[in-house]
Write a protein that holds these residues in place. Structure first.
Motif, mmCIF file in Angstrom:
data_model
loop_
_atom_site.group_PDB
_atom_site.id
_atom_site.type_symbol
_atom_site.label_atom_id
_atom_site.label_comp_id
_atom_site.label_asym_id
_atom_site.label_seq_id
_atom_site.Cartn_x
_atom_site.Cartn_y
_atom_site.Cartn_z
ATOM 1 N N ILE A 1 -43.343 72.995 83.452
ATOM 2 C CA ILE A 1 -44.128 72.487 82.329
ATOM 3 C C ILE A 1 -43.537 71.165 81.881
ATOM 4 O O ILE A 1 -42.330 71.053 81.703
ATOM 5 C CB ILE A 1 -44.116 73.485 81.152
ATOM 6 N N TYR A 2 -44.366 70.177 81.697
ATOM 7 C CA TYR A 2 -43.901 68.872 81.210
ATOM 8 C C TYR A 2 -43.901 68.895 79.684
ATOM 9 O O TYR A 2 -44.923 69.166 79.054
ATOM 10 C CB TYR A 2 -44.813 67.752 81.706
ATOM 11 N N THR B 1 -36.354 70.583 74.590
ATOM 12 C CA THR B 1 -36.488 71.818 75.348
ATOM 13 C C THR B 1 -35.992 71.640 76.771
ATOM 14 O O THR B 1 -35.363 72.540 77.343
ATOM 15 C CB THR B 1 -37.953 72.282 75.367
ATOM 16 N N ALA B 2 -36.255 70.480 77.368
ATOM 17 C CA ALA B 2 -35.819 70.231 78.735
ATOM 18 C C ALA B 2 -34.298 70.244 78.830
ATOM 19 O O ALA B 2 -33.729 70.759 79.793
ATOM 20 C CB ALA B 2 -36.370 68.888 79.222
ATOM 21 N N LEU B 3 -33.626 69.667 77.840
ATOM 22 C CA LEU B 3 -32.160 69.673 77.816
ATOM 23 C C LEU B 3 -31.636 71.100 77.736
ATOM 24 O O LEU B 3 -30.746 71.501 78.482
ATOM 25 C CB LEU B 3 -31.645 68.841 76.645
ATOM 26 N N ASN C 1 -34.515 70.743 90.777
ATOM 27 C CA ASN C 1 -35.783 70.234 90.250
ATOM 28 C C ASN C 1 -35.665 69.702 88.829
ATOM 29 O O ASN C 1 -36.368 68.770 88.441
ATOM 30 C CB ASN C 1 -36.853 71.330 90.288
ATOM 31 N N GLU C 2 -34.763 70.302 88.010
ATOM 32 C CA GLU C 2 -34.683 69.938 86.597
ATOM 33 C C GLU C 2 -33.666 68.833 86.327
ATOM 34 O O GLU C 2 -33.774 68.130 85.327
ATOM 35 C CB GLU C 2 -34.307 71.171 85.763
ATOM 36 N N ILE C 3 -32.662 68.685 87.186
ATOM 37 C CA ILE C 3 -31.582 67.728 86.945
ATOM 38 C C ILE C 3 -31.641 66.635 88.002
ATOM 39 O O ILE C 3 -31.795 66.910 89.192
ATOM 40 C CB ILE C 3 -30.210 68.422 86.974
ATOM 41 N N TYR D 1 -39.480 68.061 83.036
ATOM 42 C CA TYR D 1 -40.169 69.218 83.605
ATOM 43 C C TYR D 1 -39.285 70.453 83.460
ATOM 44 O O TYR D 1 -38.121 70.447 83.846
ATOM 45 C CB TYR D 1 -40.496 68.979 85.078
ATOM 46 N N VAL D 2 -39.848 71.497 82.878
ATOM 47 C CA VAL D 2 -39.084 72.698 82.563
ATOM 48 C C VAL D 2 -39.698 73.899 83.272
ATOM 49 O O VAL D 2 -40.906 74.134 83.167
ATOM 50 C CB VAL D 2 -39.083 72.952 81.040
ATOM 51 N N VAL D 3 -38.873 74.645 83.997
ATOM 52 C CA VAL D 3 -39.321 75.917 84.542
ATOM 53 C C VAL D 3 -39.506 76.878 83.371
ATOM 54 O O VAL D 3 -38.592 77.053 82.567
ATOM 55 C CB VAL D 3 -38.292 76.489 85.533
ATOM 56 N N PRO D 4 -40.684 77.481 83.186
ATOM 57 C CA PRO D 4 -40.890 78.391 82.050
ATOM 58 C C PRO D 4 -39.792 79.449 81.984
ATOM 59 O O PRO D 4 -39.405 80.012 83.015
ATOM 60 C CB PRO D 4 -42.257 79.012 82.346
ATOM 61 N N TYR D 5 -39.290 79.700 80.781
ATOM 62 C CA TYR D 5 -38.149 80.608 80.651
ATOM 63 C C TYR D 5 -38.191 81.329 79.312
ATOM 64 O O TYR D 5 -38.887 80.913 78.379
ATOM 65 C CB TYR D 5 -36.835 79.840 80.778
#
Length: 493
Positions: free
Chosen positions: A145-146, A151-153, A302-304, A317-321
């Motif tokens: 999710i963009y 939240t991404a951090l 993918n996130e870093i 971009y965040v993997v839903p969690y």
């Protein structure tokens, strides 16, 4: 932010609904058909645990980010056709990242983060799939999710920490390896098959009859799967060092895990990993235990990102969690007690110690057949303290709840009373988060009405999320300052 939640604009045809855990979500119905929402059962993290109670919708004990799903599992769209993103934050004055940062010095840190499942007949827990983790849940089968906020951090820090824990556990076992084909110009020896054309061109025509060009099979752990793990490890280390600082001191689980993993993967090559490489990975057969670690490594990659100057950064971009605040607060309280002076479970001293995380006790002394299966099994209190000098136990249940409503809970009453019976506790109690979030409070014990010929007491604590670990607070009745360790000793001597 209102307790009932609020809407804000997202990106790429998305709209975001923001709320706090355990709060009413009244404004959700402004843009969504709430009757189509899939509601969670007990401890389920679907839609971050939102539930319907007496006609109203409430958030659960999970915080995180996800796409709102319908009963049929499909994505829910708002009334104007946009994808609905659900974002839940903690209601208390605490930060998931700060609590995770505090936990890194706990000697049981790796046990907290490891994905585990309960075995009915086992005293310990066994590592299994990433989705069996009680603390964090990643919806890794969904598209990222963009989102343009912190939240991404937070997600990247959680992902990197969980990956390190999984990788450390994997490195204690045999690494995956394969038979690979190698070609080499050997001196004075023969291995495998001679490649005559290459041998004539490289050796015979040059008068080097002491050499033989051969092709042979060799077992190697320097394979794609392990290279993916090493690439993810490099990113995770740079990222955690950037946001937590370089590891220092004797007690630092991040530092210890990093050193162990780097040593175990020292013979694996550093290579650039592409999306095509990730699609080639197979984790089946005897190496199926690689699957959760590879999944976590993919999320890290993918996130870093690594910038041109070598610095790490996170993408938007965040993997839903989902993060279970129940479990996170329980783990934080365990660390808080240890920092306050309670010995760890491995201690051999005669001081108060805390029993191992996930310590379980049998309810019945022996089987007894099918008639006892209903009540049989194990009991697992959150906090069990033991004092070797007096032989006394002190059991606490940890509740991520607010006391502001003043309501009593029948289930909680029965739970602590059962602990008092099973562990023969003179004192038993519940630990809550501090409502103010700044100061811990310790309550004086209160006698329990009982037909027993011995006295039992109920006690209560409110623990603040204190990054300074002061471990002091005012007693409600006396108003005097007393340390947490002094308070506990008074209950167990």
């Amino acid at each position: 932010m209102g307790w009932e939640g609020y809407w804000r604009e997202g990106a790429k045809h998305q709209i975001i609904f923001c709320a706090r855990d355990n709060s009413p979500l009244d404004k959700l119905q402004e843009k969504v058909d709430v009757d189509s929402i899939q509601f969670a059962g007990n401890d389920e993290c679907v839609n971050l645990g939102i539930r319907r109670v007496n006609g109203r919708i409430y958030a659960g004990n999970y915080v995180g980010l996800c796409r709102l799903k319908a009963v049929d599992g499909k994505r829910i769209l708002s009334r104007d056709g946009r994808e609905v993103i659900l974002k839940i934050e903690p209601r208390f004055q605490l930060s998931v990242v700060e609590m995770l940062h505090a936990l890194r010095q706990d000697d049981e840190f790796e046990r907290y983060l490891a994905p585990q499942t309960i075995r009915i007949n086992a005293q310990d827990r066994e590592l299994e799939d990433l989705k069996d983790n009680e603390l964090f849940h990643f919806f890794d089968c969904e598209d990222p999710i963009y989102i343009e906020d912190n939240t991404a951090l937070q997600s990247s820090i959680i992902t990197a920490a969980v990956f390190l824990s999984l990788l450390k556990n994997l490195c204690t076992r045999p690494l995956m390896g394969k038979m690979i084909t190698r070609e080499e110009n050997l001196v004075g020896k023969l291995k495998g098959n001679i490649l005559f054309k290459k041998n004539i061109r490289l050796n015979t025509l040059r008068g080097r009859d002491d050499r033989i060009y051969c092709r042979y099979l060799q077992y190697s752990e320097d394979i794609l799967e392990n290279r993916v793990l090493k690439a993810a490890l490099q990113k995770a280390v740079l990222f955690l060092n950037k946001y937590f600082g370089q590891a220092s001191g004797n007690k630092n689980s991040f530092r210890d895990m990093i050193a162990y993993c780097q040593n175990a993967l020292s013979h694996v090559s550093h290579t650039r990993i592409t999306r095509q490489d990730l699609g080639k990975i197979k984790t089946t057969g005897c190496y199926v235990y690689y699957k959760p670690v590879i999944n976590a490594a993919k999320m890290v990659l993918n996130e870093i990102t690594l910038e041109a100057n070598g610095e790490s950064a996170f993408t938007s971009y965040v993997v839903p969690y989902a993060v279970s605040m129940n479990k996170l607060f329980e783990m934080y309280v365990r660390s808080y007690l240890k920092r306050a002076g309670v010995e760890t479970y491995t201690s051999q001293s005669d001081q108060i110690r805390i029993l191992k995380y996930d310590y379980k006790s049998k309810v019945l002394a022996q089987g007894g057949g099918a008639y006892s299966s209903y009540i049989g099994g194990t009991v697992k209190p959150d906090i069990i303290l033991y004092h070797p000098k007096t032989g006394k136990y002190l059991v606490f249940d940890v509740k991520y709840k607010s006391l502001s409503g003043g309501k009593s809970a029948r289930g909680d009453r029965l739970q602590v009373l059962a602990y008092a019976l099973l562990y023969d506790c003179e004192n038993v109690g519940i630990i809550f988060p501090s409502i103010a979030g700044e100061e811990s409070r310790y309550y004086e014990k209160n006698p329990i009405e009982s037909a027993e010929r011995r006295n039992r007491y109920y006690t209560q604590l409110e623990i603040a999320i204190d990054t300074e670990w002061s471990c002091e607070a005012a007693s409600v009745e006396s108003g005097a300052k007393i340390s947490l360790l002094q308070y506990l000793k008074g209950l167990m001597e």
